[in-house]
Design a protein around this motif. Structure first.
Motif, PDB file in Angstrom:
ATOM      1  N   LEU A 129       0.799  -1.219   0.000  1.00 14.55           N
ATOM      2  CA  LEU A 129       0.000   0.000   0.000  1.00 14.55           C
ATOM      3  C   LEU A 129       0.840   1.281   0.000  1.00 14.55           C
ATOM      4  O   LEU A 129       0.306   2.355  -0.225  1.00 14.55           O
ATOM      5  CB  LEU A 129      -0.921   0.022   1.224  1.00 14.55           C
ATOM      6  CG  LEU A 129      -1.920  -1.121   1.327  1.00 14.55           C
ATOM      7  CD1 LEU A 129      -2.700  -1.024   2.627  1.00 14.55           C
ATOM      8  CD2 LEU A 129      -2.852  -1.123   0.133  1.00 14.55           C
ATOM      9  N   THR A 130       2.133   1.161   0.252  1.00 15.06           N
ATOM     10  CA  THR A 130       3.000   2.329   0.381  1.00 15.06           C
ATOM     11  C   THR A 130       3.884   2.441  -0.849  1.00 15.06           C
ATOM     12  O   THR A 130       4.575   1.496  -1.204  1.00 15.06           O
ATOM     13  CB  THR A 130       3.873   2.206   1.650  1.00 15.06           C
ATOM     14  OG1 THR A 130       3.043   1.836   2.743  1.00 15.06           O
ATOM     15  CG2 THR A 130       4.600   3.489   1.957  1.00 15.06           C
ATOM     16  N   SER A 131       3.872   3.598  -1.497  1.00 12.42           N
ATOM     17  CA  SER A 131       4.642   3.748  -2.734  1.00 12.42           C
ATOM     18  C   SER A 131       6.146   3.846  -2.502  1.00 12.42           C
ATOM     19  O   SER A 131       6.918   3.385  -3.325  1.00 12.42           O
ATOM     20  CB  SER A 131       4.149   4.964  -3.529  1.00 12.42           C
ATOM     21  OG  SER A 131       4.226   6.122  -2.748  1.00 12.42           O
ATOM     22  N   HIS A 132       6.583   4.426  -1.411  1.00  6.45           N
ATOM     23  CA  HIS A 132       8.018   4.537  -1.114  1.00  6.45           C
ATOM     24  C   HIS A 132       8.270   4.031   0.307  1.00  6.45           C
ATOM     25  O   HIS A 132       8.545   4.811   1.219  1.00  6.45           O
ATOM     26  CB  HIS A 132       8.496   5.994  -1.248  1.00  6.45           C
ATOM     27  CG  HIS A 132       8.290   6.548  -2.612  1.00  6.45           C
ATOM     28  ND1 HIS A 132       9.060   6.179  -3.687  1.00  6.45           N
ATOM     29  CD2 HIS A 132       7.380   7.426  -3.084  1.00  6.45           C
ATOM     30  CE1 HIS A 132       8.646   6.818  -4.762  1.00  6.45           C
ATOM     31  NE2 HIS A 132       7.611   7.579  -4.426  1.00  6.45           N
ATOM     32  N   PRO A 133       8.165   2.700   0.504  1.00  7.52           N
ATOM     33  CA  PRO A 133       8.246   2.168   1.869  1.00  7.52           C
ATOM     34  C   PRO A 133       9.658   2.196   2.438  1.00  7.52           C
ATOM     35  O   PRO A 133      10.643   2.076   1.721  1.00  7.52           O
ATOM     36  CB  PRO A 133       7.773   0.725   1.699  1.00  7.52           C
ATOM     37  CG  PRO A 133       8.135   0.377   0.299  1.00  7.52           C
ATOM     38  CD  PRO A 133       7.969   1.654  -0.481  1.00  7.52           C
ATOM     39  N   MET A 134       9.706   2.369   3.760  1.00  3.83           N
ATOM     40  CA  MET A 134      10.968   2.197   4.468  1.00  3.83           C
ATOM     41  C   MET A 134      11.282   0.702   4.451  1.00  3.83           C
ATOM     42  O   MET A 134      10.374  -0.128   4.358  1.00  3.83           O
ATOM     43  CB  MET A 134      10.847   2.691   5.911  1.00  3.83           C
ATOM     44  CG  MET A 134      10.726   4.185   6.047  1.00  3.83           C
ATOM     45  SD  MET A 134      10.543   4.712   7.772  1.00  3.83           S
ATOM     46  CE  MET A 134      12.115   4.226   8.455  1.00  3.83           C
ATOM     47  N   PRO A 135      12.550   0.339   4.547  1.00  3.50           N
ATOM     48  CA  PRO A 135      12.908  -1.086   4.538  1.00  3.50           C
ATOM     49  C   PRO A 135      12.693  -1.741   5.900  1.00  3.50           C
ATOM     50  O   PRO A 135      13.630  -2.145   6.575  1.00  3.50           O
ATOM     51  CB  PRO A 135      14.383  -1.068   4.139  1.00  3.50           C
ATOM     52  CG  PRO A 135      14.882   0.240   4.650  1.00  3.50           C
ATOM     53  CD  PRO A 135      13.723   1.201   4.532  1.00  3.50           C
ATOM     54  N   VAL A 136      11.435  -1.797   6.307  1.00  4.04           N
ATOM     55  CA  VAL A 136      11.053  -2.443   7.563  1.00  4.04           C
ATOM     56  C   VAL A 136       9.893  -3.392   7.267  1.00  4.04           C
ATOM     57  O   VAL A 136       9.251  -3.285   6.227  1.00  4.04           O
ATOM     58  CB  VAL A 136      10.621  -1.416   8.637  1.00  4.04           C
ATOM     59  CG1 VAL A 136      11.779  -0.520   9.031  1.00  4.04           C
ATOM     60  CG2 VAL A 136       9.437  -0.594   8.173  1.00  4.04           C
TER      61      VAL A 136
END
Length: 170
Positions: A129-136
């Motif tokens: 759902l997130t276009s630029h997700p953090m690597p978590v």
């Protein structure tokens, strides 16, 4: 969350049942940190709702698993057998039903979601759902089919997964 018998407090924290207390504490701290207001800033209502449920489940998992007596009682309740204490009732040759009940994975982190779905014989298809997700590790915030539905074993469980956005890229 774990009242279904399919999802355990170990799943909620993403640890194995034989994990030492230090690993359980580390997992609890990581989950708690991921569910703080900072990473959730700007998240839509369905994410905030899933995070609230996850936060409650993480705290209850810690309450049960951090206390040796409560953990021992819980392990007995869920039928966890430590090495040398008996046979695994779900070992080779055990019967598996053709239909399964879909577990409620909303509020679980993605790794736990995969574990729980695999345990009941479902395949997971994630929808990021997130276009630029953090690597978590992401948080499951929605699913299809709905929890409680009966489906064929080997069906696909589509899971909407939310990650915090990279700073400045919402």
């Amino acid at each position: 969350m774990p009242s279904t018998g399919i999802i355990t407090w170990y799943d909620v924290l993403g640890v194995l049942p034989d994990a030492p207390r230090e690993d359980i504490r580390d997992a609890w701290q990581a989950r708690t940190g991921a569910l703080q207001p900072g990473p959730l800033a700007g998240a839509p209502p369905d994410v905030l709702s899933a995070a609230d449920g996850a936060r409650q489940a993480v705290q209850e998992a810690w309450r049960v698993l951090a206390d040796p007596a409560a953990r021992e009682s819980y392990d007995e309740e869920i039928g966890f057998v430590r090495p040398g204490e008996g046979l695994d009732p779900h070992g080779p040759g055990s019967w598996q039903p053709s239909h399964v009940v879909v577990p409620d994975v909303r509020g679980l982190f993605y790794g736990a979601c995969l574990e729980v779905a695999g345990r009941v014989g479902l395949h997971v298809a994630p929808v990021q759902l997130t276009s630029h997700p953090m690597p978590v590790e992401g948080l499951a915030v929605g699913q299809t089919p709905a929890p409680g539905e009966r489906v064929h074993r080997d069906s696909t469980l589509t899971v909407q997964v939310w990650h915090p956005s990279e700073p400045g890229r919402r």
